[in-house]
Design a protein around this motif. Sequence first.
Motif, PDB file in Angstrom:
ATOM      1  N   LEU A  52      47.373  39.647  30.807  1.00 38.17           N
ATOM      2  CA  LEU A  52      47.125  39.408  31.985  1.00 38.17           C
ATOM      3  C   LEU A  52      46.534  40.484  33.082  1.00 38.17           C
ATOM      4  CD1 LEU A  52      46.949  36.988  33.992  1.00 38.17           C
ATOM      5  CD2 LEU A  52      49.494  37.293  34.330  1.00 38.17           C
ATOM      6  N   GLU A  53      47.195  41.557  32.737  1.00 38.61           N
ATOM      7  CA  GLU A  53      46.994  42.650  33.540  1.00 38.61           C
ATOM      8  C   GLU A  53      45.267  43.237  33.341  1.00 38.61           C
ATOM      9  OE1 GLU A  53      48.246  46.720  32.190  1.00 38.61           O
ATOM     10  OE2 GLU A  53      49.004  46.803  34.157  1.00 38.61           O
ATOM     11  N   GLU A  54      44.785  42.838  31.972  1.00 37.42           N
ATOM     12  CA  GLU A  54      43.618  43.164  31.728  1.00 37.42           C
ATOM     13  C   GLU A  54      42.653  42.322  32.426  1.00 37.42           C
ATOM     14  OE1 GLU A  54      40.599  44.017  27.923  1.00 37.42           O
ATOM     15  OE2 GLU A  54      42.542  43.625  27.688  1.00 37.42           O
ATOM     16  N   ILE A  55      43.043  40.962  32.312  1.00 38.99           N
ATOM     17  CA  ILE A  55      42.078  39.996  33.267  1.00 38.99           C
ATOM     18  C   ILE A  55      42.005  40.246  34.709  1.00 38.99           C
ATOM     19  CG2 ILE A  55      42.202  37.738  33.858  1.00 38.99           C
ATOM     20  CD1 ILE A  55      43.355  36.849  31.439  1.00 38.99           C
ATOM     21  N   ALA A  56      43.178  40.848  35.285  1.00 35.17           N
ATOM     22  CA  ALA A  56      43.327  41.257  36.574  1.00 35.17           C
ATOM     23  C   ALA A  56      42.253  42.301  37.072  1.00 35.17           C
ATOM     24  CB  ALA A  56      44.500  41.474  37.021  1.00 35.17           C
ATOM     25  N   PHE A  57      42.326  43.347  36.059  1.00 32.48           N
ATOM     26  CA  PHE A  57      41.433  44.746  36.161  1.00 32.48           C
ATOM     27  C   PHE A  57      39.854  44.234  36.021  1.00 32.48           C
ATOM     28  CE2 PHE A  57      45.235  47.523  35.878  1.00 32.48           C
ATOM     29  CZ  PHE A  57      45.005  48.047  36.671  1.00 32.48           C
ATOM     30  N   ARG A  58      39.760  43.382  35.064  1.00 35.46           N
ATOM     31  CA  ARG A  58      38.234  43.037  34.679  1.00 35.46           C
ATOM     32  C   ARG A  58      37.726  42.293  35.838  1.00 35.46           C
ATOM     33  NH1 ARG A  58      37.008  41.378  29.467  1.00 35.46           N
ATOM     34  NH2 ARG A  58      37.646  42.966  28.019  1.00 35.46           N
ATOM     35  N   LEU A  59      38.576  41.374  36.514  1.00 42.22           N
ATOM     36  CA  LEU A  59      38.189  40.716  37.805  1.00 42.22           C
ATOM     37  C   LEU A  59      37.749  41.475  38.919  1.00 42.22           C
ATOM     38  CD1 LEU A  59      40.496  37.375  37.411  1.00 42.22           C
ATOM     39  CD2 LEU A  59      37.847  37.600  37.110  1.00 42.22           C
ATOM     40  N   SER A  60      38.966  42.437  39.158  1.00 46.91           N
ATOM     41  CA  SER A  60      38.669  43.357  39.876  1.00 46.91           C
ATOM     42  C   SER A  60      37.667  44.391  40.007  1.00 46.91           C
ATOM     43  CB  SER A  60      40.225  44.428  40.106  1.00 46.91           C
ATOM     44  OG  SER A  60      39.658  45.206  41.083  1.00 46.91           O
ATOM     45  N   ASP A  61      37.179  44.629  38.982  1.00 47.56           N
ATOM     46  CA  ASP A  61      36.072  45.478  38.583  1.00 47.56           C
ATOM     47  C   ASP A  61      34.691  44.744  39.043  1.00 47.56           C
ATOM     48  OD1 ASP A  61      37.741  47.569  37.609  1.00 47.56           O
ATOM     49  OD2 ASP A  61      37.255  47.004  35.666  1.00 47.56           O
ATOM     50  N   ARG A  62      34.671  43.290  38.581  1.00 50.42           N
ATOM     51  CA  ARG A  62      33.526  42.754  38.984  1.00 50.42           C
ATOM     52  C   ARG A  62      33.419  42.346  40.414  1.00 50.42           C
ATOM     53  NH1 ARG A  62      34.629  38.021  35.095  1.00 50.42           N
ATOM     54  NH2 ARG A  62      32.815  37.023  36.288  1.00 50.42           N
ATOM     55  N   LEU A  63      34.512  42.196  41.094  1.00 49.60           N
ATOM     56  CA  LEU A  63      34.471  41.965  42.524  1.00 49.60           C
ATOM     57  C   LEU A  63      34.130  43.337  43.264  1.00 49.60           C
ATOM     58  CD1 LEU A  63      37.664  39.698  42.870  1.00 49.60           C
ATOM     59  CD2 LEU A  63      35.254  38.941  43.315  1.00 49.60           C
ATOM     60  N   ASP A  64      34.404  44.238  42.664  1.00 50.28           N
ATOM     61  CA  ASP A  64      34.300  45.662  43.138  1.00 50.28           C
ATOM     62  C   ASP A  64      32.616  46.171  43.155  1.00 50.28           C
ATOM     63  OD1 ASP A  64      34.978  48.252  44.578  1.00 50.28           O
ATOM     64  OD2 ASP A  64      34.494  48.922  42.562  1.00 50.28           O
ATOM     65  N   ALA A  65      32.095  45.570  41.885  1.00 53.12           N
ATOM     66  CA  ALA A  65      30.583  45.752  41.759  1.00 53.12           C
ATOM     67  C   ALA A  65      29.903  45.054  42.575  1.00 53.12           C
ATOM     68  CB  ALA A  65      30.359  45.619  40.229  1.00 53.12           C
ATOM     69  N   ASP A 109      48.026  41.694  43.421  1.00 56.20           N
ATOM     70  CA  ASP A 109      49.162  42.654  43.143  1.00 56.20           C
ATOM     71  C   ASP A 109      48.547  44.087  42.767  1.00 56.20           C
ATOM     72  OD1 ASP A 109      51.930  43.296  43.261  1.00 56.20           O
ATOM     73  OD2 ASP A 109      51.594  43.783  40.845  1.00 56.20           O
ATOM     74  N   LEU A 110      47.192  44.156  42.468  1.00 51.89           N
ATOM     75  CA  LEU A 110      46.613  45.486  42.094  1.00 51.89           C
ATOM     76  C   LEU A 110      46.355  46.333  43.421  1.00 51.89           C
ATOM     77  CD1 LEU A 110      44.114  44.591  39.341  1.00 51.89           C
ATOM     78  CD2 LEU A 110      46.062  45.787  38.996  1.00 51.89           C
ATOM     79  N   LEU A 143      36.212  33.646  33.724  1.00 51.78           N
ATOM     80  CA  LEU A 143      37.408  34.657  33.346  1.00 51.78           C
ATOM     81  C   LEU A 143      37.034  35.175  32.183  1.00 51.78           C
ATOM     82  CD1 LEU A 143      40.482  34.721  33.380  1.00 51.78           C
ATOM     83  CD2 LEU A 143      40.797  32.875  31.923  1.00 51.78           C
ATOM     84  N   PRO A 144      37.532  36.464  31.962  1.00 48.13           N
ATOM     85  CA  PRO A 144      37.127  37.067  30.503  1.00 48.13           C
ATOM     86  C   PRO A 144      37.311  36.236  29.451  1.00 48.13           C
ATOM     87  CG  PRO A 144      38.154  38.746  31.738  1.00 48.13           C
ATOM     88  CD  PRO A 144      38.430  37.353  32.531  1.00 48.13           C
ATOM     89  N   GLY A 145      36.582  36.216  28.206  1.00 41.85           N
ATOM     90  CA  GLY A 145      36.527  35.044  27.180  1.00 41.85           C
ATOM     91  C   GLY A 145      36.325  33.840  27.458  1.00 41.85           C
ATOM     92  N   HIS A 146      35.706  33.586  28.727  1.00 43.56           N
ATOM     93  CA  HIS A 146      35.149  32.402  28.946  1.00 43.56           C
ATOM     94  C   HIS A 146      33.655  32.275  29.642  1.00 43.56           C
ATOM     95  CE1 HIS A 146      39.519  31.944  28.807  1.00 43.56           C
ATOM     96  NE2 HIS A 146      39.413  30.612  28.896  1.00 43.56           N
ATOM     97  N   GLY A 147      33.180  31.039  29.328  1.00 39.78           N
ATOM     98  CA  GLY A 147      31.614  30.915  30.066  1.00 39.78           C
ATOM     99  C   GLY A 147      30.766  32.083  29.682  1.00 39.78           C
ATOM    100  N   GLY A 148      30.309  32.688  30.771  1.00 37.02           N
ATOM    101  CA  GLY A 148      29.396  33.831  30.630  1.00 37.02           C
ATOM    102  C   GLY A 148      30.043  35.234  30.217  1.00 37.02           C
ATOM    103  N   GLU A 149      31.331  35.082  30.246  1.00 41.17           N
ATOM    104  CA  GLU A 149      32.166  36.427  29.815  1.00 41.17           C
ATOM    105  C   GLU A 149      32.733  35.904  28.272  1.00 41.17           C
ATOM    106  OE1 GLU A 149      32.306  39.239  31.446  1.00 41.17           O
ATOM    107  OE2 GLU A 149      30.662  38.289  32.882  1.00 41.17           O
ATOM    108  N   ALA A 150      32.376  35.047  27.594  1.00 41.97           N
ATOM    109  CA  ALA A 150      33.034  34.707  26.301  1.00 41.97           C
ATOM    110  C   ALA A 150      32.855  35.733  25.319  1.00 41.97           C
ATOM    111  CB  ALA A 150      32.400  33.614  25.838  1.00 41.97           C
TER     112      ALA A 150
END
Length: 143
Positions: free
Chosen positions: A43-56, A79-80, A29-36
């Motif tokens: 929450l919307e920003e978290i979803a977009f960041r996760l979506s961008d990583r999955l897309d990549a 929902d995105l 998750l953004p702000g955690h582990g390797g993404e600290a």
Amino acid sequence: LLHGFGADRSLWRQVIPLLGDRETLALDLPGHGGEATTPAASLEEIAFRLSDRLDALGVEDAHLVGHSLCGAAALALADLGRLSARSLTLIAPFGLGPDIDAGFIADLARAASLADWERALARMVADPAALPAGYAQAAARGR
């Protein structure tokens, strides 16, 4: 596989072997582990960041499993509409009920010693003895 607040993708280490030969991906998750170093403000920003990583990574569809905060993040990600969510498995999802265990979050945020971490993390399980040896120490190091 999406972990909850205060954890990282290693949370799923013992779960992945139980899934057999299914292709799995555990993300921090953004702000955690390797993404600290890259926190998210909403929450919307978290979803977009996760979506961008999955897309990549070329992930177009997936079964989403989210724990705690990432239960809500999995819903927001689905929902995105940028990813086809084949199913959603939400484990103690954040935001879907009237109560939040604010004491747990406060204890986790204030944990200064290994004993503090052990007490806070024991609240997450029915049997604290079932937590793997060194789990609290690893969680503290990850913070």
